[in-house]
Enzyme design. Structure first.
Site, mmCIF file in Angstrom:
data_model
loop_
_atom_site.group_PDB
_atom_site.id
_atom_site.type_symbol
_atom_site.label_atom_id
_atom_site.label_comp_id
_atom_site.label_asym_id
_atom_site.label_seq_id
_atom_site.Cartn_x
_atom_site.Cartn_y
_atom_site.Cartn_z
ATOM 1 N N ASP A 93 -1.501 -3.894 6.902
ATOM 2 C CA ASP A 93 -1.221 -3.242 5.418
ATOM 3 C C ASP A 93 -2.117 -3.522 4.517
ATOM 4 O O ASP A 93 -2.712 -2.578 3.805
ATOM 5 C CB ASP A 93 0.020 -3.793 4.871
ATOM 6 C CG ASP A 93 0.737 -2.758 3.868
ATOM 7 O OD1 ASP A 93 1.007 -1.848 4.090
ATOM 8 O OD2 ASP A 93 0.507 -3.310 2.556
ATOM 9 N N HIS A 99 7.611 -6.175 3.169
ATOM 10 C CA HIS A 99 6.446 -6.412 3.312
ATOM 11 C C HIS A 99 6.129 -7.790 3.492
ATOM 12 O O HIS A 99 6.943 -8.816 2.788
ATOM 13 C CB HIS A 99 5.647 -5.895 2.245
ATOM 14 C CG HIS A 99 3.919 -6.319 2.032
ATOM 15 N ND1 HIS A 99 3.258 -6.212 3.227
ATOM 16 C CD2 HIS A 99 3.288 -6.924 1.039
ATOM 17 C CE1 HIS A 99 1.949 -6.373 2.895
ATOM 18 N NE2 HIS A 99 1.883 -6.923 1.514
ATOM 19 N N ASP A 145 5.243 -8.046 -5.030
ATOM 20 C CA ASP A 145 4.445 -9.445 -4.464
ATOM 21 C C ASP A 145 4.377 -10.318 -5.216
ATOM 22 O O ASP A 145 4.795 -11.530 -4.985
ATOM 23 C CB ASP A 145 3.356 -9.004 -3.453
ATOM 24 C CG ASP A 145 3.367 -8.058 -2.270
ATOM 25 O OD1 ASP A 145 4.715 -8.039 -1.785
ATOM 26 O OD2 ASP A 145 2.480 -7.290 -1.947
ATOM 27 N N SER A 185 -13.869 25.420 8.904
ATOM 28 C CA SER A 185 -14.836 26.157 9.407
ATOM 29 C C SER A 185 -15.854 25.532 10.470
ATOM 30 O O SER A 185 -15.913 24.100 10.231
ATOM 31 C CB SER A 185 -15.792 26.775 8.218
ATOM 32 O OG SER A 185 -16.538 25.795 7.745
ATOM 33 N N GLU A 238 -14.609 19.676 -5.603
ATOM 34 C CA GLU A 238 -15.175 19.414 -4.201
ATOM 35 C C GLU A 238 -14.819 18.020 -3.948
ATOM 36 O O GLU A 238 -14.685 17.769 -2.535
ATOM 37 C CB GLU A 238 -16.684 19.809 -4.067
ATOM 38 C CG GLU A 238 -17.034 21.065 -4.517
ATOM 39 C CD GLU A 238 -16.560 22.086 -3.410
ATOM 40 O OE1 GLU A 238 -16.251 21.650 -2.229
ATOM 41 O OE2 GLU A 238 -16.178 23.190 -3.790
ATOM 42 N N GLN A 266 11.409 1.346 -3.175
ATOM 43 C CA GLN A 266 12.144 1.311 -1.905
ATOM 44 C C GLN A 266 13.585 0.930 -2.271
ATOM 45 O O GLN A 266 14.506 1.220 -1.255
ATOM 46 C CB GLN A 266 11.365 -0.070 -1.260
ATOM 47 C CG GLN A 266 10.031 0.681 -0.511
ATOM 48 C CD GLN A 266 10.448 1.759 0.474
ATOM 49 O OE1 GLN A 266 11.491 1.497 1.198
ATOM 50 N NE2 GLN A 266 9.497 2.436 0.955
ATOM 51 N N GLY A 318 9.535 5.403 -1.040
ATOM 52 C CA GLY A 318 11.006 5.241 -1.332
ATOM 53 C C GLY A 318 11.713 6.811 -1.323
ATOM 54 O O GLY A 318 12.661 7.134 -0.899
ATOM 55 N N TYR A 355 15.297 -2.373 -7.982
ATOM 56 C CA TYR A 355 16.052 -1.034 -7.701
ATOM 57 C C TYR A 355 14.837 -0.139 -8.046
ATOM 58 O O TYR A 355 15.118 0.785 -8.640
ATOM 59 C CB TYR A 355 17.111 -0.783 -8.558
ATOM 60 C CG TYR A 355 18.119 0.086 -7.989
ATOM 61 C CD1 TYR A 355 18.848 -0.013 -6.969
ATOM 62 C CD2 TYR A 355 18.004 1.559 -8.508
ATOM 63 C CE1 TYR A 355 19.551 1.290 -6.325
ATOM 64 C CE2 TYR A 355 18.773 2.664 -8.127
ATOM 65 C CZ TYR A 355 19.481 2.223 -7.069
ATOM 66 O OH TYR A 355 20.292 3.414 -6.530
ATOM 67 N N GLY A 356 13.718 -0.389 -7.496
ATOM 68 C CA GLY A 356 12.422 0.315 -7.619
ATOM 69 C C GLY A 356 12.326 1.471 -6.663
ATOM 70 O O GLY A 356 13.348 1.957 -5.822
#
Length: 333
Positions: free
Chosen positions: A191, A108, A83, A252, A227, A28, A134, A25-26
């Protein structure tokens, strides 16, 4: 051109009477589970007791259970744990409780493609992979929209796997934005390549090397931070809205000329050759083997490198500067 699918190409009725199980239940997991439930489908979830995600699931009205219990009860099992944990979880809790006619799915393809999970031939195996985090999958669904998804079928035991996958994609809101057809191989390899070469590895190293070059030349770290890191968001937002051409239109003329004449001196053919080497390491399984071995040995190198990077001068000055920016919802690990 890739095949695209939208709302009219998917039928939620195919999932009526079925129980969809979300393991993890993370990021995603919470989004997909809630979207499916709001689409009128039956959803159960699995999460580890004592964790924040376990309590989050309870607060959202779910009753979290073990992965083994969920697998017994669910017809479709979506595996959304990281994974590196999926292979062991599958062998210990999911596989012993899978019966013919059920389906497992992923967002995945890592473990299927690199054979850390080898499913029985009598179950369906497919993928629905939202192309966004998610929180965006959830918020876009709540607005009536949807995040585009990828769809792939690895194993079609039922003869209806693609139709079931499209229905799941519709349930999470994917067909509102469009679902793109791919394969487990293509999704996994592209991916990993994107993460390593451009989005995470490439971008973070480019930012750091630019920062280091400026401070080594005597410029103030705070100016170098603005920067090389802070203003990157402005450019990425332009990419996101209209591609490279729109970015060049928006900056620019001086910036565009510098882009067109100097960019290729930084990211050049030598860089591309290294990219090709990294892609080969992904394709032949070298990276996957290296990562799984790193996890099996306690992630010692991973933790060491992670700690070193947290103390890089750009991170030190960044933590100080972000405290001055009240308009930023600053996140510190």
């Amino acid at each position: 051109m890739a095949k695209m699918y939208y709302d009219d190409d998917a039928d939620l009725k195919l999932l009526k009477g079925k129980t969809i199980g979300i393991i993890g239940y993370g990021s995603q997991g919470h989004a997909q589970a809630q979207n499916l439930r709001d689409s009128g489908l039956t959803v159960i979830v699995s999460e580890m007791p004592g964790t924040k995600n376990y309590e989050l699931a309870k607060s959202h009205g779910f009753k979290p259970m073990t992965a083994a219990e969920l697998t017994k009860k669910a017809d479709i099992i979506q595996i959304l744990v990281p994974d590196e944990y999926q292979g062991e979880l599958y062998e210990k809790e999911i596989k012993p409780n899978l019966t013919a006619g059920k389906a497992i799915m992923f967002s995945h393809g890592f473990n299927i493609h690199f054979k850390h999970i080898i499913p029985n031939k009598d179950i369906d195996v497919f993928m629905i992979a939202p192309k966004g985090p998610g929180h965006l999958v959830r918020s876009e669904y709540e607005k009536g929209g949807g995040v585009p998804c990828l769809i792939a079928v690895f194993q079609d035991a039922s003869g209806k796997t693609k139709e079931i996958a499209l229905a799941y994609g519709k349930g999470v809101g994917g067909t509102r934005g469009g679902i793109i057809e791919t394969t487990f191989e293509e999704e996994t390899e592209t991916d990993l390549f994107g993460e390593q070469v451009v989005l995470c590895g490439g971008a973070s190293e480019l930012v750091k090397k630019g920062f280091e070059t400026l401070i080594e030349a005597g410029y103030q770290p705070e100016i170098a931070y603005f920067e090389c890191l802070h203003e990157l968001k402005l450019i990425v937002d332009l990419f996101y809205q209209g591609g490279i051409d729109y970015m060049r239109y928006s900056v620019s003329n001086t910036a565009e000329y510098g882009d067109l004449t100097r960019g290729k001196r930084i990211v050049n053919d030598k860089t591309k050759e290294e990219m090709k080497k990294i892609l080969t390491e992904i394709q032949d399984g070298t990276f996957a083997k290296e990562w799984i071995n790193e996890c099996k040995t306690g992630k010692k190198n991973f933790k060491r490198m992670e700690e070193e990077e947290k103390n890089h001068p750009i991170e030190v000055v960044g933590r100080k500067l972000r405290k001055m920016m009240k308009w930023i919802d600053a996140k510190e690990v």
